[in-house]
Design an enzyme around this catalytic site. Sequence first.
Site, PDB file in Angstrom:
ATOM      1  N   ASN A 103     -51.100  13.064 -13.550  1.00  0.00           N
ATOM      2  CA  ASN A 103     -51.448  13.333 -14.942  1.00  0.00           C
ATOM      3  C   ASN A 103     -50.234  13.954 -15.610  1.00  0.00           C
ATOM      4  O   ASN A 103     -49.901  15.113 -15.345  1.00  0.00           O
ATOM      5  CB  ASN A 103     -52.651  14.303 -14.974  1.00  0.00           C
ATOM      6  CG  ASN A 103     -52.993  14.757 -16.379  1.00  0.00           C
ATOM      7  OD1 ASN A 103     -52.458  14.231 -17.364  1.00  0.00           O
ATOM      8  ND2 ASN A 103     -53.874  15.740 -16.469  1.00  0.00           N
ATOM      9  N   TRP A 104     -49.590  13.170 -16.472  1.00  0.00           N
ATOM     10  CA  TRP A 104     -48.356  13.666 -17.099  1.00  0.00           C
ATOM     11  C   TRP A 104     -48.651  14.624 -18.258  1.00  0.00           C
ATOM     12  O   TRP A 104     -47.739  15.208 -18.813  1.00  0.00           O
ATOM     13  CB  TRP A 104     -47.518  12.485 -17.600  1.00  0.00           C
ATOM     14  CG  TRP A 104     -46.717  11.834 -16.503  1.00  0.00           C
ATOM     15  CD1 TRP A 104     -46.840  12.039 -15.158  1.00  0.00           C
ATOM     16  CD2 TRP A 104     -45.657  10.873 -16.666  1.00  0.00           C
ATOM     17  NE1 TRP A 104     -45.923  11.265 -14.470  1.00  0.00           N
ATOM     18  CE2 TRP A 104     -45.189  10.540 -15.375  1.00  0.00           C
ATOM     19  CE3 TRP A 104     -45.079  10.255 -17.772  1.00  0.00           C
ATOM     20  CZ2 TRP A 104     -44.154   9.634 -15.165  1.00  0.00           C
ATOM     21  CZ3 TRP A 104     -44.048   9.346 -17.571  1.00  0.00           C
ATOM     22  CH2 TRP A 104     -43.587   9.039 -16.278  1.00  0.00           C
ATOM     23  N   LYS A 105     -49.925  14.718 -18.636  1.00  0.00           N
ATOM     24  CA  LYS A 105     -50.296  15.580 -19.769  1.00  0.00           C
ATOM     25  C   LYS A 105     -49.416  15.220 -20.983  1.00  0.00           C
ATOM     26  O   LYS A 105     -49.109  14.048 -21.163  1.00  0.00           O
ATOM     27  CB  LYS A 105     -50.207  17.059 -19.359  1.00  0.00           C
ATOM     28  CG  LYS A 105     -50.988  17.321 -18.055  1.00  0.00           C
ATOM     29  CD  LYS A 105     -51.161  18.764 -17.716  1.00  0.00           C
ATOM     30  CE  LYS A 105     -51.949  18.885 -16.408  1.00  0.00           C
ATOM     31  NZ  LYS A 105     -52.258  20.270 -16.056  1.00  0.00           N
ATOM     32  N   HIS A 145     -60.941  16.714 -18.664  1.00  0.00           N
ATOM     33  CA  HIS A 145     -59.974  17.651 -18.078  1.00  0.00           C
ATOM     34  C   HIS A 145     -60.224  19.045 -18.658  1.00  0.00           C
ATOM     35  O   HIS A 145     -60.574  19.187 -19.828  1.00  0.00           O
ATOM     36  CB  HIS A 145     -58.547  17.188 -18.388  1.00  0.00           C
ATOM     37  CG  HIS A 145     -57.524  17.931 -17.584  1.00  0.00           C
ATOM     38  ND1 HIS A 145     -57.115  19.213 -17.921  1.00  0.00           N
ATOM     39  CD2 HIS A 145     -56.851  17.607 -16.457  1.00  0.00           C
ATOM     40  CE1 HIS A 145     -56.232  19.623 -17.021  1.00  0.00           C
ATOM     41  NE2 HIS A 145     -56.057  18.674 -16.123  1.00  0.00           N
ATOM     42  N   GLU A 196     -58.297  21.230 -19.683  1.00  0.00           N
ATOM     43  CA  GLU A 196     -57.510  21.547 -20.884  1.00  0.00           C
ATOM     44  C   GLU A 196     -58.195  20.992 -22.129  1.00  0.00           C
ATOM     45  O   GLU A 196     -58.146  21.602 -23.193  1.00  0.00           O
ATOM     46  CB  GLU A 196     -56.082  21.002 -20.721  1.00  0.00           C
ATOM     47  CG  GLU A 196     -55.300  21.842 -19.718  1.00  0.00           C
ATOM     48  CD  GLU A 196     -54.191  21.113 -18.986  1.00  0.00           C
ATOM     49  OE1 GLU A 196     -53.808  19.998 -19.381  1.00  0.00           O
ATOM     50  OE2 GLU A 196     -53.708  21.676 -17.972  1.00  0.00           O
ATOM     51  N   GLU A 256     -60.801  20.502 -10.088  1.00  0.00           N
ATOM     52  CA  GLU A 256     -59.582  21.216 -10.453  1.00  0.00           C
ATOM     53  C   GLU A 256     -59.931  22.634 -10.887  1.00  0.00           C
ATOM     54  O   GLU A 256     -60.318  22.859 -12.043  1.00  0.00           O
ATOM     55  CB  GLU A 256     -58.883  20.510 -11.621  1.00  0.00           C
ATOM     56  CG  GLU A 256     -58.470  19.086 -11.328  1.00  0.00           C
ATOM     57  CD  GLU A 256     -57.363  18.634 -12.284  1.00  0.00           C
ATOM     58  OE1 GLU A 256     -56.309  18.266 -11.766  1.00  0.00           O
ATOM     59  OE2 GLU A 256     -57.549  18.678 -13.504  1.00  0.00           O
ATOM     60  N   GLY A 304     -51.188  24.557 -12.588  1.00  0.00           N
ATOM     61  CA  GLY A 304     -49.880  24.991 -13.064  1.00  0.00           C
ATOM     62  C   GLY A 304     -49.486  26.397 -12.656  1.00  0.00           C
ATOM     63  O   GLY A 304     -48.531  26.964 -13.186  1.00  0.00           O
ATOM     64  N   SER A 350     -51.948  22.549  -8.678  1.00  0.00           N
ATOM     65  CA  SER A 350     -50.773  22.959  -7.904  1.00  0.00           C
ATOM     66  C   SER A 350     -50.614  22.203  -6.595  1.00  0.00           C
ATOM     67  O   SER A 350     -50.095  22.743  -5.615  1.00  0.00           O
ATOM     68  CB  SER A 350     -50.788  24.479  -7.652  1.00  0.00           C
ATOM     69  OG  SER A 350     -50.720  25.179  -8.880  1.00  0.00           O
ATOM     70  N   GLY A 395     -50.496  17.265 -11.526  1.00  0.00           N
ATOM     71  CA  GLY A 395     -49.856  17.461 -12.818  1.00  0.00           C
ATOM     72  C   GLY A 395     -48.341  17.523 -12.674  1.00  0.00           C
ATOM     73  O   GLY A 395     -47.662  16.510 -12.576  1.00  0.00           O
ATOM     74  N   GLY A 396     -47.813  18.752 -12.619  1.00  0.00           N
ATOM     75  CA  GLY A 396     -46.361  18.958 -12.624  1.00  0.00           C
ATOM     76  C   GLY A 396     -45.597  18.098 -11.627  1.00  0.00           C
ATOM     77  O   GLY A 396     -44.558  17.508 -11.976  1.00  0.00           O
TER      78      GLY A 396
HETATM   79  P1  13P Z   1     -50.714  20.913 -11.756  1.00  0.00           P
HETATM   80  O1  13P Z   1     -50.568  19.947 -10.610  1.00  0.00           O
HETATM   81  O2  13P Z   1     -49.499  20.997 -12.625  1.00  0.00           O
HETATM   82  O3  13P Z   1     -51.246  22.224 -11.318  1.00  0.00           O
HETATM   83  O4  13P Z   1     -51.843  20.262 -12.735  1.00  0.00           O
HETATM   84  C1  13P Z   1     -53.032  19.843 -12.193  1.00  0.00           C
HETATM   85  C2  13P Z   1     -53.771  19.118 -13.241  1.00  0.00           C
HETATM   86  O5  13P Z   1     -54.264  19.712 -14.192  1.00  0.00           O
HETATM   87  C3  13P Z   1     -53.878  17.647 -13.109  1.00  0.00           C
HETATM   88  O6  13P Z   1     -54.810  17.131 -13.990  1.00  0.00           O
END
Ligand code: 13P
Length: 247
Positions: free
Chosen positions: A10-12, A93, A95, A163, A169, A208, A229-230
């Site tokens: 997920n590149w957000k 998600h 967020e 999650e 993050g 993470s 994510g990251g």
């Molecule tokens: P991170 O891997 O950056 O913690 O993000 C997880 C995430 O929210 C994937 O949707």
Amino acid sequence: MARRKLIAGNWKMNGHLDHLRELHGIEKAAKSHADVDVAICPPATLIAPAVQRTPGLTIGGQDCHEEDRGAHTGCVAAPMLAEAGAKCVIVGHSERRADQGESDADVQGKALAAHRHGLQAIICVGETEEQRDAGEAEAVVTAQIAGSVPPEATADWLVIAYEPVWAIGTGRIPTIDDVAAIHAAIRAKLGDIIGGEADGVRILYGGSMNGDNASDLLAVDNVDGGLVGGASLSADKFVPIIEAAAG
Ligand code: 13P
């Protein structure tokens, strides 16, 4: 039952056209580990060019509206994602639940919209730190499952991502026992909603996940992949997670 592992990135709200170069290494790793499903969900503007440049890689969206068209400025509909070449879409998600106030009912509507247009729906759930500290993690997550998962869902188009909000993050992850307990609770709650289909639904862990912890997390019962994510933003960091899933 044996479930194919899925590693989804997920590149957000990150990445521009030049960032798509990262996809070549990811596509190569996906091809050489054919027992693992791999997907990348870039920003909506990059879906079509990503599909064009790396046709061997599954590309997905990060959200869709529950309706197929209409007066919803700034929103993207599931048929638009499908037309751009997306094969899956993340919905609910944390967020978006926090920033856009999405409810479980909204998320269920989005998942159904995804399915109407042939997209797999990756429904996200997860507790906040306060909820975990209060001992409510399992209750919160199973309530999100109950509210977000359409009763008509089947294993071929539904994916769940657990999650924990406090793990996203932050570099912090739950204990292996906590992951096992929540994933088992999710599987049981899915059984209440969709019956025998629950056995085939992939339940991803997200928060993470990286090349160092992926093997341990992916070895847990009922952990059928990761939502990353990251570490999905660069091939160097994402490919080791694909390799860990390949075992
Ligand atoms: P991170 O891997 O950056 O913690 O993000 C997880 C995430 O929210 C994937 O949707």
